[in-house]
Design a protein around this motif. Sequence first.
Motif, mmCIF file in Angstrom:
data_model
loop_
_atom_site.group_PDB
_atom_site.id
_atom_site.type_symbol
_atom_site.label_atom_id
_atom_site.label_comp_id
_atom_site.label_asym_id
_atom_site.label_seq_id
_atom_site.Cartn_x
_atom_site.Cartn_y
_atom_site.Cartn_z
ATOM 1 N N PRO A 1 23.004 1.458 51.175
ATOM 2 C CA PRO A 1 23.161 0.746 49.893
ATOM 3 C C PRO A 1 24.242 -0.319 49.907
ATOM 4 O O PRO A 1 24.143 -1.325 49.193
ATOM 5 C CB PRO A 1 23.488 1.867 48.910
ATOM 6 C CG PRO A 1 22.851 3.086 49.502
ATOM 7 C CD PRO A 1 23.017 2.920 50.985
ATOM 8 N N ASP A 2 25.311 -0.118 50.712
ATOM 9 C CA ASP A 2 26.377 -1.118 50.755
ATOM 10 C C ASP A 2 26.162 -2.162 51.851
ATOM 11 O O ASP A 2 26.985 -3.061 52.019
ATOM 12 C CB ASP A 2 27.741 -0.443 50.931
ATOM 13 C CG ASP A 2 27.849 0.355 52.226
ATOM 14 O OD1 ASP A 2 26.923 0.287 53.072
ATOM 15 O OD2 ASP A 2 28.854 1.081 52.394
ATOM 16 N N PRO B 1 21.010 6.589 46.760
ATOM 17 C CA PRO B 1 21.574 5.402 46.096
ATOM 18 C C PRO B 1 23.077 5.511 45.871
ATOM 19 O O PRO B 1 23.600 6.592 45.574
ATOM 20 C CB PRO B 1 20.816 5.364 44.763
ATOM 21 C CG PRO B 1 19.550 6.114 45.015
ATOM 22 C CD PRO B 1 19.908 7.188 45.993
ATOM 23 N N ARG B 2 23.735 4.360 46.046
ATOM 24 C CA ARG B 2 25.170 4.242 45.760
ATOM 25 C C ARG B 2 25.999 5.295 46.490
ATOM 26 O O ARG B 2 26.936 5.868 45.938
ATOM 27 C CB ARG B 2 25.423 4.330 44.246
ATOM 28 C CG ARG B 2 24.760 3.215 43.442
ATOM 29 C CD ARG B 2 24.968 3.378 41.956
ATOM 30 N NE ARG B 2 24.375 4.623 41.467
ATOM 31 C CZ ARG B 2 23.072 4.770 41.186
ATOM 32 N NH1 ARG B 2 22.244 3.765 41.355
ATOM 33 N NH2 ARG B 2 22.612 5.928 40.740
ATOM 34 N N SER B 3 25.662 5.557 47.739
ATOM 35 C CA SER B 3 26.421 6.553 48.503
ATOM 36 C C SER B 3 26.274 6.261 49.991
ATOM 37 O O SER B 3 25.527 5.376 50.399
ATOM 38 C CB SER B 3 25.913 7.967 48.202
ATOM 39 O OG SER B 3 24.725 8.235 48.925
ATOM 40 N N SER C 1 16.140 4.634 41.380
ATOM 41 C CA SER C 1 17.490 4.069 41.279
ATOM 42 C C SER C 1 18.460 5.009 40.589
ATOM 43 O O SER C 1 19.662 5.008 40.879
ATOM 44 C CB SER C 1 17.443 2.727 40.539
ATOM 45 O OG SER C 1 16.893 2.899 39.240
#
Length: 771
Positions: free
Chosen positions: A287-288, A331-333, A390
Motif C-alpha cells: 500500500p505504501d 490495506p494501509r499496513s 478498501s
Amino acid sequence: MQTPAAARAIGFGPFRVDPRTRELRKGGSRIRVPEQSVRILLSLLDRAGDVVTRDELAAMLWPSDTLVDIEHGLNSAVRRLRDALADSAERPLYIETVPRVGYRFVGTVAVPQALPDLTAVEDDDAEPRLTTGTQAESTVARVMSSAPQRRWLVATAMVLLATMVTIAAWRGKRTEGAAATARPLPVPLTFEGGLQTDPNVSPDGQWIAYASNSGGNFDIWIRRLSGGDPVQVTQDAASDSQPDWSPDGSRLVFRSERAGGGVFVVPATGGASRRISPRGFRPRWSPDGRHVVFAEHVLTGLNLNLQVIAADGGAPRHWPGRSLGAFGWQPRSSSVLMFASLFGPFEPTLESWTVGAASTTRWVVADKVVGAFRAERLVVVAGEELIPSSDLSSLYFIGASRGTRALWRIDIDATARRVVSGPHRLTTLPEANNANLSPDGRRVVFDGSARNAQILSYALSNEKLASDPVPLTSDVVHAEMPTLSRDGRAFAFVLTRPGSPDRSELVGRWPGESRDRTIRVINEPGEVLALPRWNSNGTKLVYGFVSNATEPSAQQQLRIFEASTGEDTPLTSAHAVVTMEFPSGWTPDGRHILVASSMYAVGKSAIALLPIDAAPAAEHSRRPITSAADASLSAAVMSPDARWVAFRVRDFEGQAAPRIAIVSARGGDRAAWTFVTGGIEPADKPCWSDDGATLYFTSGGSGAMNVWGVRFDAVRGVPVGEPFKVTAFDGPGTHILSDIRVMELGAGGGRLMFPVVRPKGGLWMLELGAH
C-alpha cells in the motif's frame, strides 16, 4: 418476419452464433458443434425467455416421416450444445430445462455495435464493439422503429445503452412470465482475438492494465475503463504478464520471461523496464509503494514460497511456513494476507504476516463459514490475488467449486481477526480468473477465458520433440492424469465434462479397441479417482480410489482393471486414509506396483513394491525400496531395465522446492540417493524414455512450466551432463497444466504426452453494488 435468425451474428456471454453459416464462435475461435445443436440454439435465442417445447424442436429437426429415435436424438443434441457452451443442466447459464416440457434460453442476448439495417449483410469475421453516447442511442432508436419488434431485441438494446453509456451492471432480463435474474451479470470489456488476461485497475479507477497477445506476443497494455484504444506499454520478444499499478499510478510491476525471467518495473506510460528480482510471479505493490510481494512459482499443489522485496530490489524476506493459497496486501499496513482451502477437507484458513515477523497470525473462521465451504466443496485457487475491500470488511478471491472457477467473497471483522460470513458467489460464467477490484470497491474485473486441459502427444527423436502435437482429447472437456503403456499402444486419462462437476470418468484405449472406452465412472462428490497407470504392454491398469473423501470415514484402495476381460478388482484392502496412497508405476515385468506412502514405514515416507499376486490385500506383502523421515517421497518410476527407481523428494527443512532423485531398485537409504535436479527450481513427474537413456521431468520455478530431460548412465546410475529443456512454453498463452497434482507425463512407443491448456478469451467487469 424479422427474427434473430435473420439478423447478423447474435452474441451472448463470450459466444456468438451466425444464423446464416450456423457457426458458433467463442473469442473469435470456431467451436465445432453439430448443426442440429446450432439450430436448437437459434430457436431458443429467437424466443429468449420463453419455453420452446420438445415437440416444437423435434418437428423443426426431423420431418414426421423420419425414422429416428427422436427422444434420444433431441437429448443428444441438447447435451452437445451444453458441452459446447460449458453449460450445466443443474446450474444453467444459458439453456434451462423445463421438466417434461422443453427448454428456455435464460442468458442475456447481446447485439453487435451497429444495426443500421437488420437485414444487411455484414463481415462474418467482425467482432462486436462497444458503442457509446449517441451511437448507442441511435442503435436503440433504429431497433425500436423496426417492425414487428422482438421483445428480446428491444430489451437487449436497452441493456446495451445502459451498459455502454454508464458502465452499469448488466442484469438478465426475461420476457413476461419469467423471473428476473437476481445476480448482476458481468460486462465484456475486450473483444480482440487471442487472450487478454491479468487485468488490474489503476489507483484512480480510470484505467486498466492487462496482458494481451493481440500483437502476436504477450505484452502489457493499458486502456481506459470507459473505452477507447489500448496503449501498448511493453514491447519485448519475451512474454510480459501479470501487471500491477503502483499506489501513485506512475509505474507498473509485472512478470516477464525476458533475460531469464523475473519481476520488472516499467513507467505506466511505457519506457525502459528494470528488473528488481530474477524470480517471481504475481507481483503486487504494498500500500505504501515501498515493497513488492510475489510467489516463487504458481504451480497448484506446491508451496508458493512467498517473498517480499523492496521496490528497488534487494534481499527478499520469506513468508514463514507454508503458503498454499491466494495472497494480497492488507490495506494501509505492512501485512500480507494468505487465504487457503485445500481439496478434501475444504477447510478455509486465513493468516496474516507482518513483513519481517518470525511467524504468522491465524484468524478465526466461524463454524458456519467452514460448513459453507464444505457444502460448496470450495477450494481457494492458490497463486491468485486475494483482494481486500478498501475498508477491510470483505475479501474477494477466485475459488473452484464443482468444476467451475468463480469470483467469491467472504466478510471479515479485521479488528477481531475473524471471518464472519460467506462464501458468497459473485459470478456465474463457467470461468473466472485473475480478478482485481477497483479502488472504490464497486467493480471487479477478471479474465473469463476457458481453461480446459487437452492431452497432446508428441513424437520423440534424439530426446527432443520431433513433430507437431497430435490432440488425443477434445478441448471441450477437461482431461488430466494421462498414462501411456511402454509399448505406446494403451492410453488412459481422467475426464471431467463441463456442467457435470460431480462426475469424473476413467477413460482408456488399449490394443484390440478402436475407440476410447469408459473404465469407471464416479458420480458421488466424495469419491476420487487418481493416477491411473498402464503396465508395459497395456493389458492391466492400476489406479487409486478414495470414497467419502471429505468425511472422517474416508477410505482408500488400489484397484486393477484387466483390459482383456473388463474386470475391475481390488489390489489392496479398503482402509482408512491416514495418509494418501496412490500408485506411481509398474515394474517392467508387470509383477509389482510401485507405491509411495508413509503407511509402509513407521514415522517415515516410503517407496515400496506391492506384488499383484498378493491381491486383494497386497499391502501386507509390500517390499520397501527406500524411505526418509525428513522428506516426502512420491511419483516413483522404475527404469526399463529394472535397475533404478526415480522419484520426487520434498524435504521438510532446508530445501524449498521438490527435487528428482534416483536410487537402486534393490533398495537403499538416503545416503544412496543420487539427485538429478537442484533444490531451487521445483521438479516433479519423473518419466523414463523407452530405452532408459533419458529421464524426463517437469520444472517451472523460474518460468512457465516445461518438460525437461537429462541423460542417464544406466551402468553407474548417474545423470550425464546438465538437464536440457524439451518444450518451450512461455507465458500465459498455451502452457502445460499448472496443477501439479493432476499433471502427468506419459511416455512410450517413441512418444511423449501431457495435458496442455490453451486459453482464449477476454476481460469482463462486474458491478458489485451493495452487499
